[in-house]
Design a protein around this motif. Structure first.
Motif, PDB file in Angstrom:
ATOM      1  N   ARG A  24       0.812  -1.236   0.000  1.00 32.81           N
ATOM      2  CA  ARG A  24       0.000   0.000   0.000  1.00 32.81           C
ATOM      3  C   ARG A  24       0.838   1.276   0.000  1.00 32.81           C
ATOM      4  O   ARG A  24       0.310   2.358  -0.263  1.00 32.81           O
ATOM      5  CB  ARG A  24      -0.924   0.010   1.223  1.00 32.81           C
ATOM      6  CG  ARG A  24      -1.990  -1.069   1.144  1.00 32.81           C
ATOM      7  CD  ARG A  24      -3.000  -0.930   2.232  1.00 32.81           C
ATOM      8  NE  ARG A  24      -2.359  -1.105   3.528  1.00 32.81           N
ATOM      9  CZ  ARG A  24      -2.968  -0.979   4.703  1.00 32.81           C
ATOM     10  NH1 ARG A  24      -4.246  -0.670   4.737  1.00 32.81           N
ATOM     11  NH2 ARG A  24      -2.325  -1.162   5.834  1.00 32.81           N
ATOM     12  N   LEU A  25       2.107   1.207   0.281  1.00 29.63           N
ATOM     13  CA  LEU A  25       2.960   2.402   0.366  1.00 29.63           C
ATOM     14  C   LEU A  25       3.036   3.175  -0.954  1.00 29.63           C
ATOM     15  O   LEU A  25       2.890   4.402  -0.947  1.00 29.63           O
ATOM     16  CB  LEU A  25       4.360   2.034   0.855  1.00 29.63           C
ATOM     17  CG  LEU A  25       5.310   3.215   1.062  1.00 29.63           C
ATOM     18  CD1 LEU A  25       4.755   4.159   2.118  1.00 29.63           C
ATOM     19  CD2 LEU A  25       6.687   2.741   1.452  1.00 29.63           C
ATOM     20  N   PRO A  26       3.246   2.541  -2.117  1.00 30.76           N
ATOM     21  CA  PRO A  26       3.315   3.334  -3.363  1.00 30.76           C
ATOM     22  C   PRO A  26       2.011   4.091  -3.664  1.00 30.76           C
ATOM     23  O   PRO A  26       2.042   5.257  -4.082  1.00 30.76           O
ATOM     24  CB  PRO A  26       3.599   2.297  -4.449  1.00 30.76           C
ATOM     25  CG  PRO A  26       4.207   1.152  -3.738  1.00 30.76           C
ATOM     26  CD  PRO A  26       3.593   1.149  -2.358  1.00 30.76           C
ATOM     27  N   ARG A  27       0.863   3.444  -3.436  1.00 26.78           N
ATOM     28  CA  ARG A  27      -0.418   4.120  -3.683  1.00 26.78           C
ATOM     29  C   ARG A  27      -0.611   5.275  -2.707  1.00 26.78           C
ATOM     30  O   ARG A  27      -1.075   6.357  -3.090  1.00 26.78           O
ATOM     31  CB  ARG A  27      -1.561   3.121  -3.573  1.00 26.78           C
ATOM     32  CG  ARG A  27      -2.870   3.723  -4.026  1.00 26.78           C
ATOM     33  CD  ARG A  27      -3.974   2.711  -4.125  1.00 26.78           C
ATOM     34  NE  ARG A  27      -4.095   1.946  -2.889  1.00 26.78           N
ATOM     35  CZ  ARG A  27      -4.630   0.736  -2.808  1.00 26.78           C
ATOM     36  NH1 ARG A  27      -5.079   0.147  -3.888  1.00 26.78           N
ATOM     37  NH2 ARG A  27      -4.714   0.117  -1.654  1.00 26.78           N
ATOM     38  N   ALA A  28      -0.229   5.080  -1.448  1.00 29.46           N
ATOM     39  CA  ALA A  28      -0.340   6.149  -0.449  1.00 29.46           C
ATOM     40  C   ALA A  28       0.603   7.306  -0.793  1.00 29.46           C
ATOM     41  O   ALA A  28       0.243   8.477  -0.635  1.00 29.46           O
ATOM     42  CB  ALA A  28      -0.037   5.609   0.940  1.00 29.46           C
ATOM     43  N   ALA A  29       1.796   6.996  -1.278  1.00 28.46           N
ATOM     44  CA  ALA A  29       2.750   8.050  -1.662  1.00 28.46           C
ATOM     45  C   ALA A  29       2.208   8.854  -2.837  1.00 28.46           C
ATOM     46  O   ALA A  29       2.316  10.084  -2.870  1.00 28.46           O
ATOM     47  CB  ALA A  29       4.103   7.442  -2.000  1.00 28.46           C
ATOM     48  N   ARG A  30       1.623   8.160  -3.846  1.00 24.34           N
ATOM     49  CA  ARG A  30       1.034   8.874  -4.985  1.00 24.34           C
ATOM     50  C   ARG A  30      -0.125   9.761  -4.528  1.00 24.34           C
ATOM     51  O   ARG A  30      -0.273  10.898  -4.964  1.00 24.34           O
ATOM     52  CB  ARG A  30       0.547   7.887  -6.046  1.00 24.34           C
ATOM     53  CG  ARG A  30       1.631   7.398  -6.962  1.00 24.34           C
ATOM     54  CD  ARG A  30       1.052   6.678  -8.173  1.00 24.34           C
ATOM     55  NE  ARG A  30       0.232   5.535  -7.803  1.00 24.34           N
ATOM     56  CZ  ARG A  30       0.685   4.297  -7.607  1.00 24.34           C
ATOM     57  NH1 ARG A  30       1.973   4.056  -7.737  1.00 24.34           N
ATOM     58  NH2 ARG A  30      -0.132   3.315  -7.281  1.00 24.34           N
ATOM     59  N   SER A  31      -0.964   9.237  -3.653  1.00 29.33           N
ATOM     60  CA  SER A  31      -2.103  10.003  -3.145  1.00 29.33           C
ATOM     61  C   SER A  31      -1.625  11.223  -2.356  1.00 29.33           C
ATOM     62  O   SER A  31      -2.143  12.333  -2.532  1.00 29.33           O
ATOM     63  CB  SER A  31      -2.974   9.110  -2.264  1.00 29.33           C
ATOM     64  OG  SER A  31      -4.060   9.835  -1.762  1.00 29.33           O
ATOM     65  N   ALA A  32      -0.626  11.013  -1.513  1.00 32.49           N
ATOM     66  CA  ALA A  32      -0.081  12.138  -0.735  1.00 32.49           C
ATOM     67  C   ALA A  32       0.533  13.182  -1.671  1.00 32.49           C
ATOM     68  O   ALA A  32       0.350  14.389  -1.480  1.00 32.49           O
ATOM     69  CB  ALA A  32       0.955  11.644   0.271  1.00 32.49           C
ATOM     70  N   GLY A  33       1.252  12.728  -2.699  1.00 30.89           N
ATOM     71  CA  GLY A  33       1.840  13.649  -3.673  1.00 30.89           C
ATOM     72  C   GLY A  33       0.772  14.439  -4.420  1.00 30.89           C
ATOM     73  O   GLY A  33       0.934  15.636  -4.683  1.00 30.89           O
TER      74      GLY A  33
END
Length: 103
Positions: A24-33
């Motif tokens: 889930r980290l890559p999707r969360a990073a994209r969302s945060a970005g």
């Protein structure tokens, strides 16, 4: 704006990896970005609008000052012309009327 160094970013990344996991980290990073980008764009639009308003107010103030500087001499000249006109009318009004019928 914020003073965030590399060590702080690394710490946040490690904690995010532990909490969210590698899936889930890559999707969360994209969302945060995405949200950070939208926030920056909103702040930039707000800053641009405030800057435009300040420049517009400065222009209005300059226009008022320039208008005031033009109005004062025009009013003074109008007063002088009015007084001169009154002075010129007085001798004409006091002069006897000439008759053209030969008398």
């Amino acid at each position: 704006m914020f003073d965030v160094g590399f060590s702080e970013l690394l710490l946040v990344g490690v904690i995010a990896l532990l909490v969210l996991g590698p899936e889930r980290l890559p999707r969360a990073a994209r969302s945060a970005g995405h949200w950070v980008g939208r926030a920056r764009a909103t702040v930039q639009r707000f800053t641009a609008e405030v800057d435009r308003e300040l420049k517009a107010e400065e222009l209005r103030q300059t226009l008022r000052e320039e208008t005031r500087q033009l109005v004062e001499p025009v009013a003074s000249a109008k007063k002088e012309v009015t007084e001169l006109g009154a002075e010129l009318k007085a001798p004409v009004a006091d002069a006897p009327a000439k008759r053209d019928d030969g008398h």
